[in-house]
Every structure is written in structure tokens, then in C-alpha cells.
Enzyme design. Structure first.
Site, PDB file in Angstrom:
ATOM      1  N   THR A 156       0.865  -1.188   0.000  1.00  0.00           N
ATOM      2  CA  THR A 156       0.000   0.000   0.000  1.00  0.00           C
ATOM      3  C   THR A 156       0.901   1.237   0.000  1.00  0.00           C
ATOM      4  O   THR A 156       1.356   1.660  -1.040  1.00  0.00           O
ATOM      5  CB  THR A 156      -0.984  -0.006   1.192  1.00  0.00           C
ATOM      6  OG1 THR A 156      -0.271  -0.261   2.400  1.00  0.00           O
ATOM      7  CG2 THR A 156      -2.063  -1.048   0.994  1.00  0.00           C
ATOM      8  N   LYS A 182       3.908  -6.692   4.221  1.00  0.00           N
ATOM      9  CA  LYS A 182       3.664  -5.315   3.818  1.00  0.00           C
ATOM     10  C   LYS A 182       3.292  -4.517   5.055  1.00  0.00           C
ATOM     11  O   LYS A 182       2.747  -5.044   6.033  1.00  0.00           O
ATOM     12  CB  LYS A 182       2.561  -5.201   2.754  1.00  0.00           C
ATOM     13  CG  LYS A 182       1.171  -5.642   3.141  1.00  0.00           C
ATOM     14  CD  LYS A 182       0.311  -4.717   3.971  1.00  0.00           C
ATOM     15  CE  LYS A 182       0.246  -3.319   3.433  1.00  0.00           C
ATOM     16  NZ  LYS A 182      -0.630  -2.455   4.331  1.00  0.00           N
ATOM     17  N   THR A 193      -0.535  -2.482  10.956  1.00  0.00           N
ATOM     18  CA  THR A 193      -1.167  -2.495   9.628  1.00  0.00           C
ATOM     19  C   THR A 193      -0.255  -3.265   8.746  1.00  0.00           C
ATOM     20  O   THR A 193       0.513  -2.688   7.994  1.00  0.00           O
ATOM     21  CB  THR A 193      -1.334  -1.133   8.983  1.00  0.00           C
ATOM     22  OG1 THR A 193      -2.165  -0.385   9.775  1.00  0.00           O
ATOM     23  CG2 THR A 193      -2.055  -1.229   7.665  1.00  0.00           C
ATOM     24  N   GLU A 280       6.601   4.946   7.277  1.00  0.00           N
ATOM     25  CA  GLU A 280       6.230   6.158   6.533  1.00  0.00           C
ATOM     26  C   GLU A 280       7.083   7.338   6.975  1.00  0.00           C
ATOM     27  O   GLU A 280       7.004   7.800   8.113  1.00  0.00           O
ATOM     28  CB  GLU A 280       4.750   6.442   6.737  1.00  0.00           C
ATOM     29  CG  GLU A 280       3.868   5.423   6.039  1.00  0.00           C
ATOM     30  CD  GLU A 280       2.412   5.500   6.421  1.00  0.00           C
ATOM     31  OE1 GLU A 280       1.588   4.934   5.666  1.00  0.00           O
ATOM     32  OE2 GLU A 280       2.092   6.091   7.461  1.00  0.00           O
ATOM     33  N   ASN A 404       0.318  10.623   5.439  1.00  0.00           N
ATOM     34  CA  ASN A 404      -0.983  10.270   5.995  1.00  0.00           C
ATOM     35  C   ASN A 404      -2.040  11.328   5.733  1.00  0.00           C
ATOM     36  O   ASN A 404      -3.228  11.011   5.647  1.00  0.00           O
ATOM     37  CB  ASN A 404      -0.846   9.993   7.500  1.00  0.00           C
ATOM     38  CG  ASN A 404      -0.251   8.627   7.749  1.00  0.00           C
ATOM     39  OD1 ASN A 404      -0.923   7.614   7.633  1.00  0.00           O
ATOM     40  ND2 ASN A 404       1.045   8.574   8.042  1.00  0.00           N
TER      41      ASN A 404
END
Length: 409
Positions: A156, A182, A193, A280, A404
């Protein structure tokens, strides 16, 4: 850019006998990207799973939990990205079951033999028609050596695919282990996640698969955190195809069980750490090791207080040795009878605090030297006992907010 992590080389990933993988572009959310993956298992595979602790769990998590009860005979896994099918109520369950029914019909198996997995945006209806339309292409693509394609197909916000392989000796036979994962945000233990799929051709009795999966998760994916958020869709699936030439592992306390678990844990940790390295906006990979606790649980409690602290994480991003923030996190971790006069703090080789206060020999320039590194170890000694534990995390950068903020656009 990920921290000291590169994309896997397809030829370095070992095929696992009894597993074929196909990937397709189904247009689940965006066109022109791999977003539908199927894993096809030969008959007789043993399968275990562990899932998110989030009570608001996604429809595919609910279905997988039910189907892995007892002695499951799983023949296929189906993973879509772009849509989490979470926060979708009974309609989400019905849509997930429809996709399983479609794949089962194409394979000639029962729908209960298919496990669905989804990751992506929450509270949007799963586009069943696109997934069903993409299944024939995914099946046509199925091959034993498509692990690298699968690692790409389940991404993702990841910036690189994540996949690792290993070989091991179990019961006098050579066995293969290959896995993909992932995840890059909403990462906190129990689980994150993340999706993880780990397969081996070793022979493992179904009766120990759930224990094996739990212990692998506990030693790897339940030791990572990026932002402290626990997702709705986290899933780790462990597959043993039972193709190797050795006696079945019926206990993890046997010689074969210990050898297999150690080898699989090595791959699982690489997959878990790869998620942190690709966090991230991450620029630093940080190991938080807490020693001298009374129990491993309280060591983890302190380690996560440090790893979750936005003030600590932003200091690492800025390479600012504002290390009192670490001691503050130790103090609010929730250990009621903690004696601060016994606490030591190390930053790699630099002894920062001794007996709860600044080490007279500590120099700011030494702390800054370490803080500028891309890989850093924080070590805390509690002086309470002999237990220890380790957590892996990353820094918190401007890019985390940008990624985000723009996630759905």
C-alpha cells in the site's frame, strides 16, 4: 527512502514446494498497479494464523479466524490492496464471502477453503466485481517463483516490496522458508497495519500450527512499532506444505521443532524489521533494548514507552541528543516501584546516564555522533532483575504527516 532496505531480488527468493502465486491488476482502487494476489496451496498443507487485537476488525479478519478453527483444509489465499473492507458491517462480510465463492468456483474447492485478506482504505465498500473480474488473470499468472511479484502486489504505502528466504535442516532434511510482508504505517504490536505470509515445505502437524504462528509473531511482528496505532486488518499466516522428507514436527519442543522455529523466526524478524525500515517517512532504524527487568513483559512496557514517544522519535529525526526524553519515557512507562537511582542509559557505545543521573563522562558531541547514524541502539538497564526484551522502531519525520494527510487522495 527506506532505511538500509532494498527491494528483493526475485532469483534470491526460493520457491516453496506446494505453493503457487499469481498476481494481477484488478483496479481495486487505482488502475495500473498490482493489487490482487492469489496463493494456491496443494492439498494437505497445514495453516495457522494470528490477527489484529483491534476489536473493530475487518471483515476478512473475521472470516479467516472462523475458517482457521479446528483442522482447516485451506487451498487458497486471496489478497487485495486498495480497500481494507473494514468498517463495512454485514455488507462487508457478504462481499468478502462473494470473492471467496468466486475463487473457490474457479479452483473447484469449497469457499471455506479460501482465506481472504484486504488492506487499504477503511469504510469503503469492497469492489467485488473488480476483484472477481481480476481472478482469472491472477490464476493464469500463478507460478512457484512469483514471491517477488506477490511482495509487490500486497503493497500500500510501502516504498519497496519486502521478501526474504532461508534454508534450514530439520529432521535430517533440507527445508525451504520464504515469506513476504507489507506495512509502513498504523504499525503497533498485536499486531500492526501489516500482512505477513510465511511458507515452508517442512512437515508440520496441524495441531501445532497455531502455536508456531503465535510464537513467530510474538518474536517478530509483535516487537515492532512505527506510530502506536493498531490496525483493523493485521494478519500473519504461516503455511507448512508438508512436502519435505522428514518426520512431521508434532512438538515445538522437539529437535525438529526447535530447528524449524529458529529458522522461521529469522525470516519473520527480517520481514518485521523491513516494515520498520520502510516506515512512513522514516530516516532512522532504532533498536530499543531494555535489560535488568523483573520480567520480559515489564521490559517491553518500558521499551514501548520509549518507542511510542513522539518527543523521542522527533529528537531522533532531528539528530538532537535531547536524551532526557528517553528517561522521561522510562519514568512514565507505568512501573510503580521503579527505582530511578538504578537506571542506566546507553546510546550505542555512549554511556549517557548512570544511576539515574547524567554520566559525568558523557559529552553532547558523543550523543550527537550516534544520533546522526541511520541505525541506532538505545539500551536501558533497569537494575531490577535479569529479564530483557527488544523492540524495533523508527523516527518520526515531516513526511509521516504528509503521507498520511494525502493517503486517500
Amino acid at each position: 527512502m527506506p532505511v538500509n532496505l532494498s527491494a528483493p531480488v526475485a532469483s534470491h527468493l526460493h520457491a516453496v514446494a506446494g505453493v503457487r502465486i499469481g498476481v494481477a491488476e484488478a483496479g481495486v482502487r487505482k488502475t495500473g498497479r498490482k493489487d490482487l494476489t492469489v496463493m494456491l496451496l496443494d492439498e494437505g498443507a497445514s495453516v495457522g494464523g494470528v490477527f489484529t487485537s483491534n476489536r473493530f476488525c475487518a471483515a476478512p479478519v473475521q472470516i479467516c479466524r472462523d475458517r482457521l478453527q479446528g483442522q482447516p483444509d485451506i487451498r487458497a489465499l486471496m489478497i487485495n490492496t486498495g480497500n481494507a473492507n473494514a468498517g463495512t458491517g454485514e455488507d462487508g462480510l457478504a462481499r468478502a464471502r462473494q470473492t471467496c465463492e468466486a475463487l473457490a468456483a474457479l479452483l473447484g474447492v469449497a469457499p471455506a477453503q479460501v482465506l481472504p485478506f484486504s488492506t487499504g482504505v477503511i469504510m469503503e465498500p469492497l469492489p467485488v466485481d473488480r476483484i472477481v473480474a481480476g481472478l482469472p488473470a491472477a490464476l493464469a499468472d500463478a507460478a512457484p517463483d512469483h514471491w517477488a511479484r506477490a511482495a509487490e502486489g500486497i503493497m500500500t504505502t510501502d516504498t519497496v516490496p519486502k521478501a526474504f528466504s532461508a534454508k534450514a535442516r530439520v529432521g535430517g532434511a533440507d527445508v525451504t522458508i520464504t515469506g513476504i510482508s507489507k506495512g509502513a504505517g498504523m504499525i503497533r504490536p498485536n499486531m500492526a497495519t501489516m500482512l505477513g505470509f510465511l511458507a515452508t515445505d517442512a512437515r508440520v502437524d496441524q495441531s501445532v500450527m497455531h502455536q508456531l504462528t503465535r510464537e513467530l509473531a510474538e518474536g517478530s511482528f509483535n516487537r515492532v512499532t512505527i506510530d502506536g496505532d493498531t490496525s483493523t486488518n493485521d494478519s500473519l499466516i504461516v503455511i507448512a506444505t508438508n512436502k519435505a522428507d522428514h518426520a512431521p514436527v508434532t512438538s515445538l519442543d522437539s529437535d525438529g521443532g526447535r530447528a524449524l522455529k529458529a529458522a522461521m523466526l529469522g525470516v519473520a524478524r527480517l520481514l518485521a524489521q523491513a516494515i520498520v525500515r520502510d516506515g512512513e517517512g522514516a530516516t532512522k532504524f532504532i533498536t530499543v533494548q531494555v535489560d535488568g527487568g523483573r520480567t520480559a513483559a515489564e521490559c517491553r512496557q518500558v521499551a514501548y514507552a520509549i518507542a511510542h514517544s513522539p518527543l523521542v522519535k522527533t529528537a531522533f529525526f532531528a539528530s538532537d541528543p535531547n536524551l532526557g526524553r528517553i528517561l522521561a519515557a522510562v519514568g512514565y512507562a507505568g512501573i510503580e516501584d521503579l527505582d530511578q537511582t538504578k537506571i542506566d542509559l546507553f546510546l550505542d557505545d555512549v554511556h549517557v546516564a548512570i544511576d539515574g543521573g547524567r554520566n559525568p563522562a558523557y559529552r553532547e558531541e558523543d550523543g550527537q555522533r550516534v544520533m546522526k547514524q541511520t541505525e541506532i541502539t538505545v539500551r536501558v538497564k533497569l537494575g531490577r532483575g535479569t529479564a530483557s526484551d527488544t523492540v524495533w522502531t523508527c523516527d518520526l519525520s515531516h513526511d509521516y504527516v504528509s503521507i498520511n494527510a494525502d493517503y486517500r487522495s
